[in-house]
Scaffold this active site. Structure first.
Site, PDB file in Angstrom:
ATOM      1  N   PHE A   1      60.451  96.026  70.143  1.00 15.44           N
ATOM      2  CA  PHE A   1      61.402  96.468  69.699  1.00 15.44           C
ATOM      3  C   PHE A   1      61.508  98.811  69.363  1.00 15.44           C
ATOM      4  CE2 PHE A   1      57.131  94.670  68.576  1.00 15.44           C
ATOM      5  CZ  PHE A   1      57.176  94.491  67.134  1.00 15.44           C
TER       6      PHE A   1
ATOM      7  N   LYS B   1      57.686  91.601  63.754  1.00 23.52           N
ATOM      8  CA  LYS B   1      59.536  92.038  64.210  1.00 23.52           C
ATOM      9  C   LYS B   1      60.667  92.037  62.812  1.00 23.52           C
ATOM     10  CE  LYS B   1      63.066  93.575  66.243  1.00 23.52           C
ATOM     11  NZ  LYS B   1      63.347  94.919  66.541  1.00 23.52           N
TER      12      LYS B   1
ATOM     13  N   CYS C   1      71.064  95.878  64.440  1.00 25.54           N
ATOM     14  CA  CYS C   1      69.787  94.856  63.586  1.00 25.54           C
ATOM     15  C   CYS C   1      69.474  95.156  62.315  1.00 25.54           C
ATOM     16  CB  CYS C   1      68.368  95.351  64.728  1.00 25.54           C
ATOM     17  SG  CYS C   1      68.924  95.451  66.779  1.00 25.54           S
TER      18      CYS C   1
ATOM     19  N   ARG D   1      78.234  97.959  66.168  1.00 34.52           N
ATOM     20  CA  ARG D   1      79.017  97.337  65.030  1.00 34.52           C
ATOM     21  C   ARG D   1      77.514  98.084  63.923  1.00 34.52           C
ATOM     22  NH1 ARG D   1      74.269  93.793  67.874  1.00 34.52           N
ATOM     23  NH2 ARG D   1      74.117  95.952  69.228  1.00 34.52           N
TER      24      ARG D   1
HETATM   25  C1  UGA Z   1      66.398  99.298  65.356  1.00 32.88           C
HETATM   26  C2  UGA Z   1      64.441  99.478  65.223  1.00 32.88           C
HETATM   27  O1  UGA Z   1      64.529 101.219  65.242  1.00 32.88           O
HETATM   28  C3  UGA Z   1      64.215  99.130  66.431  1.00 32.88           C
HETATM   29  O2  UGA Z   1      63.196  99.004  66.368  1.00 32.88           O
HETATM   30  C4  UGA Z   1      64.434  97.932  66.533  1.00 32.88           C
HETATM   31  O3  UGA Z   1      64.044  97.406  67.850  1.00 32.88           O
HETATM   32  C5  UGA Z   1      65.872  97.348  66.769  1.00 32.88           C
HETATM   33  O4  UGA Z   1      66.259  98.197  65.375  1.00 32.88           O
HETATM   34  C6  UGA Z   1      65.901  96.280  66.459  1.00 32.88           C
HETATM   35  O5  UGA Z   1      65.577  95.454  65.699  1.00 32.88           O
HETATM   36  O6  UGA Z   1      66.474  95.428  67.821  1.00 32.88           O
HETATM   37  P1  UGA Z   1      68.564 100.708  66.039  1.00 32.88           P
HETATM   38  O7  UGA Z   1      68.841  99.383  65.718  1.00 32.88           O
HETATM   39  O8  UGA Z   1      68.431 101.012  67.975  1.00 32.88           O
HETATM   40  O9  UGA Z   1      66.371 100.236  65.760  1.00 32.88           O
HETATM   41  O10 UGA Z   1      68.382 102.192  65.886  1.00 32.88           O
HETATM   42  P2  UGA Z   1      67.344 103.126  64.496  1.00 32.88           P
HETATM   43  O11 UGA Z   1      67.114 104.242  65.962  1.00 32.88           O
HETATM   44  O12 UGA Z   1      66.275 102.045  63.866  1.00 32.88           O
HETATM   45  O13 UGA Z   1      69.109 103.554  63.550  1.00 32.88           O
HETATM   46  C7  UGA Z   1      69.680 103.069  62.488  1.00 32.88           C
HETATM   47  C8  UGA Z   1      69.872 103.301  61.910  1.00 32.88           C
HETATM   48  O14 UGA Z   1      69.288 104.007  60.066  1.00 32.88           O
HETATM   49  C9  UGA Z   1      71.228 104.054  62.634  1.00 32.88           C
HETATM   50  O15 UGA Z   1      72.140 104.117  61.751  1.00 32.88           O
HETATM   51  C10 UGA Z   1      70.944 105.627  62.109  1.00 32.88           C
HETATM   52  O16 UGA Z   1      71.653 106.778  61.962  1.00 32.88           O
HETATM   53  C11 UGA Z   1      69.675 105.458  60.493  1.00 32.88           C
HETATM   54  N1  UGA Z   1      69.247 106.115  60.146  1.00 32.88           N
HETATM   55  C12 UGA Z   1      67.519 106.411  61.686  1.00 32.88           C
HETATM   56  C13 UGA Z   1      69.348 107.115  59.102  1.00 32.88           C
HETATM   57  O17 UGA Z   1      70.413 106.769  57.981  1.00 32.88           O
HETATM   58  N2  UGA Z   1      68.407 107.771  58.509  1.00 32.88           N
HETATM   59  C14 UGA Z   1      66.896 108.565  59.897  1.00 32.88           C
HETATM   60  O18 UGA Z   1      66.984 108.409  58.609  1.00 32.88           O
HETATM   61  C15 UGA Z   1      66.541 107.183  60.861  1.00 32.88           C
END
Ligand code: UGA
Length: 441
Positions: A147, A211, A267, A337
């Site tokens: 996660f 997941k 992801c 990505r």
């Molecule tokens: C995400 C999940 O948060 C992790 O828990 C998971 O393990 C991971 O995918 C995975 O499957 O490996 P991650 O891709 O690192 O993690 O990024 P996030 O922090 O979730 O952000 C994802 C996207 O959402 C980013 O582009 C971010 O800018 C955007 N976001 C996030 C928003 O637009 N608004 C928000 O309030 C939060």
């Protein structure tokens, strides 16, 4: 314990180094020689805070090594599979080529009693399909999803908020072998378990679904607030105040209610699509039909940011200097990505704008994929002469550290589009800027 980690990308490299940092003896294996050469020298092949330190420490302690030779897995007690499961070319489903190749490649080196622990995000049913092949060698398959968030990957791996172990089960209960596997994983994660990290033992299908449903929920939460931003835009409401207000309800919570240009990365986008595709295969497409909407809302926000720029620049961006602040899909990462930030930059370029992109970490990666854009390392140099500025990744370099009065001395046109609602609108307006947020008046 001796461990092997197959696949040394974001997930695998961090997992290998983190496991070594808590005292295990770990070999990381990957087919990509460039990656292995870099990791073997202790160089992190991507930007991840804290990774460099634990890599160097692991290698110099002798507990951590990397190789392209799969036979090095022999002798390890647990073999983690951390390879990618990208979106299939020409479809929504997950491409399991790398998972299958990793498991097949590992089979000759497995011994009686070994565990093969899948960490990759896979469609529900994958573990059940692989289990027989693994069992023929005397080893047992478990599914142990990951996660971690990029940018916090080391912390999330060493100190996760929960651990999930999908083990061989019958009638909803772990078999005796399943119990043994759970105990082996408890030993692997002893430091986190000593801190009372919840350790959930379940069957394969539940572990796989935990997941994908977690990522589906997070994506839905972001698209929910972005849908509210769309309504705010036609009513004069302010989505950030709305998010603050509903976020005070502990059942809702303020996290992941950041409206803006939406989610991207390696992801969330591909995981919700793969989940939809898998649900269709199971004859339950309707159960997650809302994920199509989640995806559509998300993509519309990129259009909205581009439209704001076009309108603010008088109906066309053609020949205008547009400075794009950000390229990574989120801050503290060099990952581009499916980056909404780069997508917006590319679209503006496609409309004829002279686009200059800056980013503290992701320029090299961005240039490789989109060489048509201009990249400038220095933030102030990037801002100089801009007819409009658009913030697409909320790095501290501009969210916190850029004084709008200083920015005003560099730009040609005082227009700022805040694609992440991360700037202080009042301060930017006071500095003479025309400020446009996402879902904000
Ligand atoms: C995400 C999940 O948060 C992790 O828990 C998971 O393990 C991971 O995918 C995975 O499957 O490996 P991650 O891709 O690192 O993690 O990024 P996030 O922090 O979730 O952000 C994802 C996207 O959402 C980013 O582009 C971010 O800018 C955007 N976001 C996030 C928003 O637009 N608004 C928000 O309030 C939060």
């Amino acid at each position: 314990m001796r461990l092997s980690v197959i696949g040394c990308g974001y997930l695998g490299a961090v997992h290998a180094a983190a496991m070594a940092s808590i005292g295990h003896e770990v070999v990381g294996i990957d087919v990509d020689e460039r990656k292995i050469t870099s990791l073997s020298k202790g160089d992190a092949p991507f930007f991840e805070p804290g990774l460099q330190e634990i890599l160097t420490e692991g290698i110099s302690s002798g507990r951590l090594s990397f190789t392209t030779d799969m036979s090095a897995a022999q002798g390890a007690k647990v073999h983690f599979i951390g390879v990618g499961t990208p979106q299939q070319a020409g479809g929504y489903a997950a491409d399991l080529t790398y998972v299958n190749a990793a498991v097949d490649g590992l089979l000759p080196y497995l011994s009686e009693g070994d565990l093969v622990a899948g960490k990759s995000t896979v469609p529900v049913g994958t573990a059940a399909n692989l289990a027989g092949r693994v069992a023929e060698t005397g080893a047992t398959l478990v599914w142990n999803p990951e996660f971690l968030r990029e940018g916090w990957a080391v912390q999330d791996t060493v100190d996760p908020d929960r651990l999930v172990a999908g083990v061989p089960s019958e009638d909803g209960h772990p078999t005796t072998e399943g119990e043994r596997c759970a105990d082996v994983l408890r030993e692997v994660y002893h430091t986190a378990i000593a801190k009372d990290t919840p350790f959930i033992v379940t069957d394969y299908a539940t572990a796989e679904l935990v997941k994908v449903s977690a990522n589906a929920f997070l994506a839905t939460k972001i698209s929910f607030i972005n849908a509210m931003a769309e309504i705010a835009e036609v009513t004069g409401a302010d989505v950030t105040t709305l998010a603050d207000a509903i976020g005070h309800d502990a059942r809702i919570g303020r996290k992941f209610l950041g409206a803006g240009i939406g989610f991207g990365g390696g992801c969330l986008p591909k995981d919700i699509r793969a989940f939809s595709a898998r649900a269709e295969e199971l004859g339950k497409g309707e159960s997650v039909a809302f994920l199509r909407e989640v995806d559509a809302i998300n993509l519309r926000r990129r259009d909205r940011a581009v439209d704001l720029a076009v309108t603010a620049l008088g109906g066309t961006v053609y020949n205008k200097n547009v400075t794009v602040l950000g390229a990574a899909f989120k801050p503290h990462s060099d990952d581009i990505r499916d980056s909404p930030a780069l997508d917006v930059a590319v679209r503006l370029h496609g409309l004829g704008a002279k686009v200059t992109v800056t980013d503290p970490a992701a320029i090299e990666n961005a240039r490789r994929i989109h060489p048509q854009l201009d990249y400038v390392e220095d933030r102030d140099q990037a801002l100089t002469g801009a007819d409009a500025v658009i913030v697409v990744t909320e790095w501290d370099e501009w969210r916190r550290d850029l004084d709008p009065a200083h920015a005003a001395t560099l730009v040609t046109g005082k227009i700022v589009i805040d694609g992440r609602n991360c700037l202080d609108a009042t301060a930017w307006r006071s500095a003479g800027f025309e400020y446009h947020g996402m879902g904000r008046p």
